[in-house]
Design an enzyme around this catalytic site. Structure first.
Site, PDB file in Angstrom:
ATOM      1  N   TRP A 156       0.787  -1.228   0.000  1.00 32.72           N
ATOM      2  CA  TRP A 156       0.000   0.000   0.000  1.00 32.72           C
ATOM      3  C   TRP A 156       0.822   1.282   0.000  1.00 32.72           C
ATOM      4  O   TRP A 156       0.276   2.366  -0.151  1.00 32.72           O
ATOM      5  CB  TRP A 156      -0.884   0.032   1.259  1.00 32.72           C
ATOM      6  CG  TRP A 156      -0.146  -0.419   2.493  1.00 32.72           C
ATOM      7  CD1 TRP A 156      -0.191  -1.664   3.051  1.00 32.72           C
ATOM      8  CD2 TRP A 156       0.776   0.329   3.283  1.00 32.72           C
ATOM      9  NE1 TRP A 156       0.649  -1.729   4.145  1.00 32.72           N
ATOM     10  CE2 TRP A 156       1.258  -0.526   4.308  1.00 32.72           C
ATOM     11  CE3 TRP A 156       1.253   1.637   3.239  1.00 32.72           C
ATOM     12  CZ2 TRP A 156       2.181  -0.114   5.269  1.00 32.72           C
ATOM     13  CZ3 TRP A 156       2.180   2.053   4.182  1.00 32.72           C
ATOM     14  CH2 TRP A 156       2.627   1.183   5.184  1.00 32.72           C
ATOM     15  N   ASN A 157       2.136   1.210   0.200  1.00 38.12           N
ATOM     16  CA  ASN A 157       2.886   2.449   0.427  1.00 38.12           C
ATOM     17  C   ASN A 157       3.064   3.294  -0.827  1.00 38.12           C
ATOM     18  O   ASN A 157       3.154   4.512  -0.763  1.00 38.12           O
ATOM     19  CB  ASN A 157       4.236   2.159   1.083  1.00 38.12           C
ATOM     20  CG  ASN A 157       5.084   1.186   0.298  1.00 38.12           C
ATOM     21  OD1 ASN A 157       4.577   0.317  -0.420  1.00 38.12           O
ATOM     22  ND2 ASN A 157       6.395   1.307   0.433  1.00 38.12           N
ATOM     23  N   ALA A 181      -3.616  -6.108  -5.644  1.00 37.13           N
ATOM     24  CA  ALA A 181      -3.187  -4.862  -5.017  1.00 37.13           C
ATOM     25  C   ALA A 181      -3.684  -4.821  -3.577  1.00 37.13           C
ATOM     26  O   ALA A 181      -4.459  -5.667  -3.136  1.00 37.13           O
ATOM     27  CB  ALA A 181      -3.710  -3.675  -5.814  1.00 37.13           C
ATOM     28  N   GLU A 183      -5.648  -4.048  -0.237  1.00 37.93           N
ATOM     29  CA  GLU A 183      -7.039  -3.764   0.129  1.00 37.93           C
ATOM     30  C   GLU A 183      -7.158  -2.412   0.840  1.00 37.93           C
ATOM     31  O   GLU A 183      -8.266  -1.910   1.009  1.00 37.93           O
ATOM     32  CB  GLU A 183      -7.579  -4.867   1.037  1.00 37.93           C
ATOM     33  CG  GLU A 183      -7.758  -6.204   0.351  1.00 37.93           C
ATOM     34  CD  GLU A 183      -6.446  -6.893   0.048  1.00 37.93           C
ATOM     35  OE1 GLU A 183      -6.337  -7.557  -1.012  1.00 37.93           O
ATOM     36  OE2 GLU A 183      -5.489  -6.763   0.869  1.00 37.93           O
ATOM     37  N   GLY A 233       7.144  -6.370  -0.791  1.00 34.93           N
ATOM     38  CA  GLY A 233       6.583  -6.339   0.554  1.00 34.93           C
ATOM     39  C   GLY A 233       7.597  -6.731   1.602  1.00 34.93           C
ATOM     40  O   GLY A 233       8.811  -6.624   1.397  1.00 34.93           O
ATOM     41  N   SER A 234       7.102  -7.209   2.718  1.00 32.88           N
ATOM     42  CA  SER A 234       7.961  -7.509   3.860  1.00 32.88           C
ATOM     43  C   SER A 234       8.774  -8.775   3.644  1.00 32.88           C
ATOM     44  O   SER A 234       8.406  -9.649   2.839  1.00 32.88           O
ATOM     45  CB  SER A 234       7.112  -7.662   5.125  1.00 32.88           C
ATOM     46  OG  SER A 234       6.354  -8.862   5.069  1.00 32.88           O
ATOM     47  N   GLU A 255      11.127  -8.193  -4.166  1.00 40.43           N
ATOM     48  CA  GLU A 255      11.660  -6.897  -3.732  1.00 40.43           C
ATOM     49  C   GLU A 255      11.157  -6.694  -2.311  1.00 40.43           C
ATOM     50  O   GLU A 255       9.999  -6.339  -2.085  1.00 40.43           O
ATOM     51  CB  GLU A 255      11.179  -5.778  -4.666  1.00 40.43           C
ATOM     52  CG  GLU A 255      12.012  -4.513  -4.576  1.00 40.43           C
ATOM     53  CD  GLU A 255      11.496  -3.529  -3.545  1.00 40.43           C
ATOM     54  OE1 GLU A 255      12.209  -3.319  -2.540  1.00 40.43           O
ATOM     55  OE2 GLU A 255      10.406  -2.981  -3.733  1.00 40.43           O
ATOM     56  N   LEU A 256      12.036  -6.960  -1.341  1.00 41.61           N
ATOM     57  CA  LEU A 256      11.620  -7.045   0.056  1.00 41.61           C
ATOM     58  C   LEU A 256      12.157  -5.877   0.877  1.00 41.61           C
ATOM     59  O   LEU A 256      12.761  -4.949   0.356  1.00 41.61           O
ATOM     60  CB  LEU A 256      12.071  -8.388   0.631  1.00 41.61           C
ATOM     61  CG  LEU A 256      11.664  -9.616  -0.199  1.00 41.61           C
ATOM     62  CD1 LEU A 256      12.133 -10.899   0.472  1.00 41.61           C
ATOM     63  CD2 LEU A 256      10.165  -9.647  -0.456  1.00 41.61           C
ATOM     64  N   CYS A 289      10.583   1.265   1.528  1.00 46.64           N
ATOM     65  CA  CYS A 289      11.505   0.168   1.837  1.00 46.64           C
ATOM     66  C   CYS A 289      12.958   0.590   1.730  1.00 46.64           C
ATOM     67  O   CYS A 289      13.830  -0.027   2.354  1.00 46.64           O
ATOM     68  CB  CYS A 289      11.222  -1.034   0.940  1.00 46.64           C
ATOM     69  SG  CYS A 289      11.220  -0.658  -0.820  1.00 46.64           S
ATOM     70  N   GLU A 386      13.219  -2.974  10.893  1.00 47.26           N
ATOM     71  CA  GLU A 386      12.855  -1.893   9.973  1.00 47.26           C
ATOM     72  C   GLU A 386      11.697  -1.084  10.551  1.00 47.26           C
ATOM     73  O   GLU A 386      10.619  -1.631  10.803  1.00 47.26           O
ATOM     74  CB  GLU A 386      12.454  -2.477   8.619  1.00 47.26           C
ATOM     75  CG  GLU A 386      12.084  -1.430   7.593  1.00 47.26           C
ATOM     76  CD  GLU A 386      11.637  -2.035   6.263  1.00 47.26           C
ATOM     77  OE1 GLU A 386      11.734  -1.335   5.241  1.00 47.26           O
ATOM     78  OE2 GLU A 386      11.186  -3.207   6.249  1.00 47.26           O
TER      79      GLU A 386
END
Length: 483
Positions: A156-157, A181, A183, A233-234, A255-256, A289, A386
């Site tokens: 979502w960022n 995508a 929510e 994401g994470s 891509e974490l 990130c 993080e």
């Protein structure tokens, strides 16, 4: 300016096989404005039947799209890029409403997204194969072909930039896509997909779904239709999805997260470094990130850097993203707010000093004051976890080798930053920092003309630059004996 100036929240639907539709069983989840904590709309949650329809559509769409001549494909994508540019102000307003970032940031993100698509369009025309010198009567060649339908998952960022990095790469390479995508920011993603749909993309080439994350990922990854899993994401979720993809022998692009160190060397300009680092730290409320998140400053520059960083932090204007003077909006959800409070409290409990900020303002919304922490011990959680929030721990160092060891001590390796006026020191930072993205004397973000990606637990594969299409293409060797 109050949120009464915000646009009306649009109705959100799934996009499957070229049609906008509600979930099969009508289920929805609320969408919340993070600046007010008010429910502003609803997002449909796809059922298994919806997901199967999306997969079937992607299979059909791939058969069409891969056979579409590249000139025709890129013409459609150019029209989509033009529509994104035209609609960027509207997309930005929806983004601010549901994600919270300042309107200028949201509109700028949408505009940059169009340029990312244009870059990938041009690269699609240069996805060359080659012919290899061979004995007489034999033609030996290498072809680059689209891998197939892609299952993509984004957070979502960056509600338009994130989805578009996956969509634009996949479609430029000739792949179809089912993208899940967030929510929490569904209307922005839907507005992006509408640009592709309105540009004349054939049905099934691009499909948009929302739903329970575990259910969606299980169904999409396990399906024999899917040929690539692409995720941003994470780290924990990325490892989970990569393992699911591995179980069915499918490649993945990951891509974490990261925990980007900033090393301010003894020969750096501390004022310049502080101003540039602070500007980057509080962009998107630190929910990036690649956000600079551990500030390691040489002891001879520590006090001057810290003083200037605090000044820059106190100039940040926190507020609703639609207010014209706001430079930092709320955190995007209650989870990030709780994490900011927890990490700050832990650092203080272990001996850190709050130089500015450190509190949640007494107002509605998921706001947290930009925070600078000093005297931060190594065992404070914020030094290893993080933050993904507007928190800046600053610690001194005496020896550059020690700073490099601390910077590289975590399992993350996405972004890193260094400040120095010495070419030799810059080369040392370039050689020894363990990161997929390194910026020296600035804290710039990702650019579409150069690759971005991580090492170690921060993932693998690259997005951006000529490398962006690599994951979406397969290399085929063809040996043709004549006669």
């Amino acid at each position: 300016m109050s949120t009464s100036t915000a646009p009306e929240y649009p109705a959100v639907r799934l996009y499957i096989a070229g049609e906008w539709r509600d979930a099969d069983d009508g289920r929805t989840a609320p969408v919340v404005n993070p600046a007010t904590e008010e429910t502003i709309g609803a997002v449909p949650l796809a059922t298994t039947a919806d997901l199967d329809d999306a997969l079937e559509a992607a299979a059909d769409g791939f058969r069409t799209w891969r056979r579409t001549p590249v000139a025709q494909r890129t013409a459609i994508l150019r029209k989509a890029a033009d529509l994104i540019t035209e609609r960027a102000p509207k997309i930005g307003r929806v983004m601010t409403l549901e994600q919270g970032k300042p309107l200028k940031e949201g509109t700028g993100e949408a505009a940059r997204t169009a340029d990312t698509l244009r870059w990938h369009i041009e690269d699609a025309r240069r996805a060359y194969g080659r012919t290899i010198p061979s004995p007489p009567g034999t033609i030996l060649s290498v072809r680059r072909e689209p891998i197939g339908p892609v299952a993509a998952f984004v957070p979502w960022n960056f509600p338009v930039g994130g989805p578009n990095r996956k969509i634009s790469s996949a479609l430029a390479a000739g792949c179809s896509t089912v993208i899940k995508a967030s929510e929490e920011t569904p209307a922005t993603a839907a507005a992006l997909v509408a640009c592709y749909a309105d540009a004349g993309l054939p049905p099934g080439v691009l499909n948009l779904v929302f739903g329970e994350p575990a259910d969606v990922s299980d169904r999409l990854i396990a399906s024999p239709v899917t040929r690539l899993v692409a995720f941003t994401g994470s780290v924990p979720v990325g490892k989970l999805l990569a393992a699911k993809a591995g179980e069915v022998m499918k490649p993945s692009l990951m891509e974490l997260g990261g925990h980007a160190p900033v090393i301010v060397c003894a020969d750096a300009d501390p004022v310049k470094a502080a101003r540039r680092a602070a500007q980057a730290k509080f962009f998107n409320a630190g929910q990036v990130c690649t956000s600079p998140s551990r500030f390691l400053v040489h002891e001879s520059r520590y006090e001057e850097f810290t003083a200037e960083f605090v000044k820059a932090t106190e100039r940040v204007v926190v507020g609703d993203g639609f207010a014209p003077d706001t430079t930092m909006g709320p955190l995007s959800n209650e989870r990030r707010l709780a994490a900011a409070e927890r990490l700050t409290a832990d650092a203080v409990r272990r001996g850190a000093t709050v130089r500015t900020g450190g509190l949640r303002p007494e107002r509605a919304g998921y706001f947290f004051a930009p925070t600078v922490l000093t005297d931060v011990p190594d065992d404070a959680l914020i030094m290893s976890e993080e933050p993904f929030a507007p928190l800046a721990p600053i610690v001194p160092f005496a020896d550059l080798d020690d700073a490099l060891a601390l910077a590289n001590s975590l399992p993350y390796g996405l972004a890193a930053y260094g400040f120095t006026e010495s070419a030799a020191t810059a080369e040392k930072l370039s050689a020894e920092l363990e990161a997929g993205i390194l910026s020296i004397n600035h804290c710039g973000g990702s650019v579409h003309e150069a690759p971005s990606g991580g090492v170690k637990d921060s993932g693998y594969g690259r997005e951006g630059g000529p490398e962006a299409l690599d994951a979406y293409l397969v290399t085929k060797r063809v040996s043709h004996q004549l006669g």
